[in-house]
Design a protein around this motif. Structure first.
Motif, PDB file in Angstrom:
ATOM      1  N   UNK A  18      -1.642  15.320  28.807  1.00 29.13           N
ATOM      2  CA  UNK A  18      -2.540  15.611  27.690  1.00 29.13           C
ATOM      3  C   UNK A  18      -1.953  16.671  26.765  1.00 29.13           C
ATOM      4  N   UNK A  19      -1.299  17.675  27.353  1.00 29.33           N
ATOM      5  CA  UNK A  19      -0.685  18.722  26.535  1.00 29.33           C
ATOM      6  C   UNK A  19       0.464  18.145  25.701  1.00 29.33           C
ATOM      7  N   UNK A  20       1.212  17.243  26.319  1.00 25.82           N
ATOM      8  CA  UNK A  20       2.321  16.630  25.572  1.00 25.82           C
ATOM      9  C   UNK A  20       1.799  15.829  24.389  1.00 25.82           C
ATOM     10  N   UNK A  21       0.698  15.107  24.580  1.00 31.81           N
ATOM     11  CA  UNK A  21       0.120  14.336  23.483  1.00 31.81           C
ATOM     12  C   UNK A  21      -0.344  15.256  22.364  1.00 31.81           C
ATOM     13  N   UNK A  22      -0.970  16.389  22.735  1.00 33.03           N
ATOM     14  CA  UNK A  22      -1.426  17.337  21.711  1.00 33.03           C
ATOM     15  C   UNK A  22      -0.246  17.893  20.932  1.00 33.03           C
ATOM     16  N   UNK A  23       0.867  18.163  21.626  1.00 37.74           N
ATOM     17  CA  UNK A  23       2.049  18.683  20.941  1.00 37.74           C
ATOM     18  C   UNK A  23       2.632  17.645  19.983  1.00 37.74           C
ATOM     19  N   UNK A  24       2.664  16.387  20.434  1.00 35.06           N
ATOM     20  CA  UNK A  24       3.209  15.337  19.571  1.00 35.06           C
ATOM     21  C   UNK A  24       2.392  15.142  18.304  1.00 35.06           C
ATOM     22  N   UNK A  30       5.440  15.982  13.123  1.00 35.30           N
ATOM     23  CA  UNK A  30       5.308  15.127  11.935  1.00 35.30           C
ATOM     24  C   UNK A  30       6.522  15.262  11.034  1.00 35.30           C
ATOM     25  N   UNK A  31       7.171  16.451  11.099  1.00 34.86           N
ATOM     26  CA  UNK A  31       8.355  16.682  10.264  1.00 34.86           C
ATOM     27  C   UNK A  31       9.650  16.406  11.022  1.00 34.86           C
ATOM     28  N   UNK A  32       9.537  15.910  12.243  1.00 33.15           N
ATOM     29  CA  UNK A  32      10.722  15.690  13.072  1.00 33.15           C
ATOM     30  C   UNK A  32      11.579  14.564  12.485  1.00 33.15           C
ATOM     31  N   UNK A  33      12.904  14.792  12.454  1.00 34.77           N
ATOM     32  CA  UNK A  33      13.805  13.777  11.915  1.00 34.77           C
ATOM     33  C   UNK A  33      13.959  12.634  12.913  1.00 34.77           C
ATOM     34  N   UNK A  34      14.462  11.502  12.402  1.00 33.84           N
ATOM     35  CA  UNK A  34      14.659  10.338  13.248  1.00 33.84           C
ATOM     36  C   UNK A  34      15.673  10.626  14.348  1.00 33.84           C
ATOM     37  N   UNK A  35      16.750  11.347  14.019  1.00 36.61           N
ATOM     38  CA  UNK A  35      17.770  11.677  15.021  1.00 36.61           C
ATOM     39  C   UNK A  35      17.173  12.537  16.131  1.00 36.61           C
ATOM     40  N   UNK A  36      16.397  13.564  15.738  1.00 32.39           N
ATOM     41  CA  UNK A  36      15.778  14.430  16.740  1.00 32.39           C
ATOM     42  C   UNK A  36      14.810  13.648  17.619  1.00 32.39           C
ATOM     43  N   UNK A  37      14.070  12.728  17.013  1.00 31.75           N
ATOM     44  CA  UNK A  37      13.110  11.942  17.784  1.00 31.75           C
ATOM     45  C   UNK A  37      13.833  11.041  18.781  1.00 31.75           C
ATOM     46  N   UNK A  38      14.935  10.416  18.329  1.00 31.50           N
ATOM     47  CA  UNK A  38      15.700   9.567  19.231  1.00 31.50           C
ATOM     48  C   UNK A  38      16.296  10.370  20.373  1.00 31.50           C
ATOM     49  N   UNK A  39      16.821  11.557  20.032  1.00 31.41           N
ATOM     50  CA  UNK A  39      17.412  12.410  21.064  1.00 31.41           C
ATOM     51  C   UNK A  39      16.367  12.844  22.077  1.00 31.41           C
ATOM     52  N   UNK A  40      15.155  13.168  21.602  1.00 29.93           N
ATOM     53  CA  UNK A  40      14.080  13.574  22.503  1.00 29.93           C
ATOM     54  C   UNK A  40      13.677  12.411  23.411  1.00 29.93           C
ATOM     55  N   UNK A  42      15.612   9.917  24.338  1.00 29.24           N
ATOM     56  CA  UNK A  42      16.685   9.714  25.317  1.00 29.24           C
ATOM     57  C   UNK A  42      16.558  10.721  26.453  1.00 29.24           C
ATOM     58  N   UNK A  43      16.312  11.986  26.089  1.00 27.02           N
ATOM     59  CA  UNK A  43      16.136  13.011  27.129  1.00 27.02           C
ATOM     60  C   UNK A  43      14.948  12.689  28.024  1.00 27.02           C
ATOM     61  N   UNK A  44      13.868  12.190  27.414  1.00 24.44           N
ATOM     62  CA  UNK A  44      12.695  11.816  28.197  1.00 24.44           C
ATOM     63  C   UNK A  44      13.006  10.669  29.148  1.00 24.44           C
ATOM     64  N   UNK A  45      13.782   9.702  28.642  1.00 29.84           N
ATOM     65  CA  UNK A  45      14.154   8.554  29.470  1.00 29.84           C
ATOM     66  C   UNK A  45      14.995   8.992  30.668  1.00 29.84           C
ATOM     67  N   UNK A  48      12.822  10.829  33.149  1.00 30.95           N
ATOM     68  CA  UNK A  48      12.002   9.909  33.951  1.00 30.95           C
ATOM     69  C   UNK A  48      12.830   9.231  35.031  1.00 30.95           C
ATOM     70  N   UNK A  49      14.087   8.909  34.701  1.00 33.60           N
ATOM     71  CA  UNK A  49      14.941   8.281  35.706  1.00 33.60           C
ATOM     72  C   UNK A  49      15.206   9.197  36.898  1.00 33.60           C
ATOM     73  N   UNK A  50      15.279  10.489  36.613  1.00 34.95           N
ATOM     74  CA  UNK A  50      15.614  11.456  37.664  1.00 34.95           C
ATOM     75  C   UNK A  50      14.388  12.082  38.303  1.00 34.95           C
ATOM     76  N   UNK A  51      13.191  11.635  37.963  1.00 37.31           N
ATOM     77  CA  UNK A  51      11.953  12.195  38.504  1.00 37.31           C
ATOM     78  C   UNK A  51      11.719  11.636  39.901  1.00 37.31           C
ATOM     79  N   UNK A  52      12.127  12.369  40.915  1.00 34.53           N
ATOM     80  CA  UNK A  52      12.027  11.901  42.288  1.00 34.53           C
ATOM     81  C   UNK A  52      10.577  11.766  42.734  1.00 34.53           C
ATOM     82  N   UNK A  53       9.683  12.659  42.262  1.00 28.61           N
ATOM     83  CA  UNK A  53       8.301  12.623  42.714  1.00 28.61           C
ATOM     84  C   UNK A  53       7.601  11.343  42.290  1.00 28.61           C
ATOM     85  N   UNK A  54       7.871  10.878  41.070  1.00 24.53           N
ATOM     86  CA  UNK A  54       7.197   9.679  40.574  1.00 24.53           C
ATOM     87  C   UNK A  54       7.859   8.397  41.073  1.00 24.53           C
TER      88      UNK A  54
END
Length: 213
Positions: A18-24, A30-40, A42-45, A48-54
């Motif tokens: 919920x906090x992540x959604x509020x931040x987004x 809203x002013x985030x560039x396309x490159x920054x959004x793609x990089x974010x 990729x980092x999220x992906x 998630x791949x390395x999230x052992x708990x989930x």
């Protein structure tokens, strides 16, 4: 009925979502560039791949295998680009002739032999070398080590303006089959052969000669 107990980890994860959604939804994203959004993303992906708990132990191993395959593919792709760039740069540094020094007749003979064997890319290169050597021998252009096909076309085009377009076209064909990995064809070789024939019959105007006053 016994009420279901909610795991503290699930509660914390839901609150974090919920906090992540509020931040987004905030103005800074809203002013985030396309490159920054793609990089974010990729980092999220990767996260998630390395999230052992989930994923659990088995899922984590599979995720690491996927990530390793992605990294290897990227490295191979970069190496191929680097090798192609290095090969093209080294070839261009040697110019039209490379390391060989033959006469125009020898280049012409080699081109015809290669064409008879349907080795069109090599025939194209040899025929333009015949053109360049013939122009140098007739002092229509100066001898210049390391000259590129484009430089040859520009210099010879100034001395023989009626053939400037034909020279430029031949230079593009040479560069395509030599550096651009474009397959040679009978048509491409025909362009070189016709240019060679036209140049041998041409005579530069006195005012266009490099040594003209």
């Amino acid at each position: 009925m016994v009420p279901l107990l909610t795991s503290p980890i699930d509660v914390e994860r839901e609150e974090a979502r919920r906090q992540a959604i509020r931040e987004l939804l905030g103005s800074e994203y809203a002013r985030e560039s396309l490159v920054d959004r793609l990089w974010r993303n990729v980092n999220q992906f990767i996260g998630d791949l390395l999230d052992q708990e989930s994923l659990g132990a088995a899922g984590s191993v599979a995720a690491r295998a996927v990530l390793l395959a992605i990294v290897i593919a990227i490295v191979v792709w970069l190496l191929l680009i680097a090798r192609r760039t290095a090969r093209g740069g080294a070839s261009r540094a040697k110019g039209i002739f490379g390391d060989r020094r033959l006469t125009a007749a020898e280049h012409r003979e080699a081109a015809e032999r290669l064409a008879a064997e349907s080795r069109w890319a090599e025939a194209v290169r040899e025929r333009l070398r015949a053109v360049a050597r013939d122009l140098e021998d007739r002092v229509i252009i100066d001898y210049t080590p390391g000259r590129t096909a484009g430089e040859l076309a520009a210099e010879a085009g100034r001395a023989l303006p009626a053939l400037a377009d034909e020279l430029a076209s031949a230079a593009r064909v040479f560069d395509d089959v030599t550096y651009g990995e474009v397959p040679g064809t009978p048509e491409a070789y025909g362009i070189m052969r016709d240019l060679d024939d036209h140049l041998r019959a041409a005579r530069p105007a006195p005012a266009a000669r490099a040594d003209a006053p």
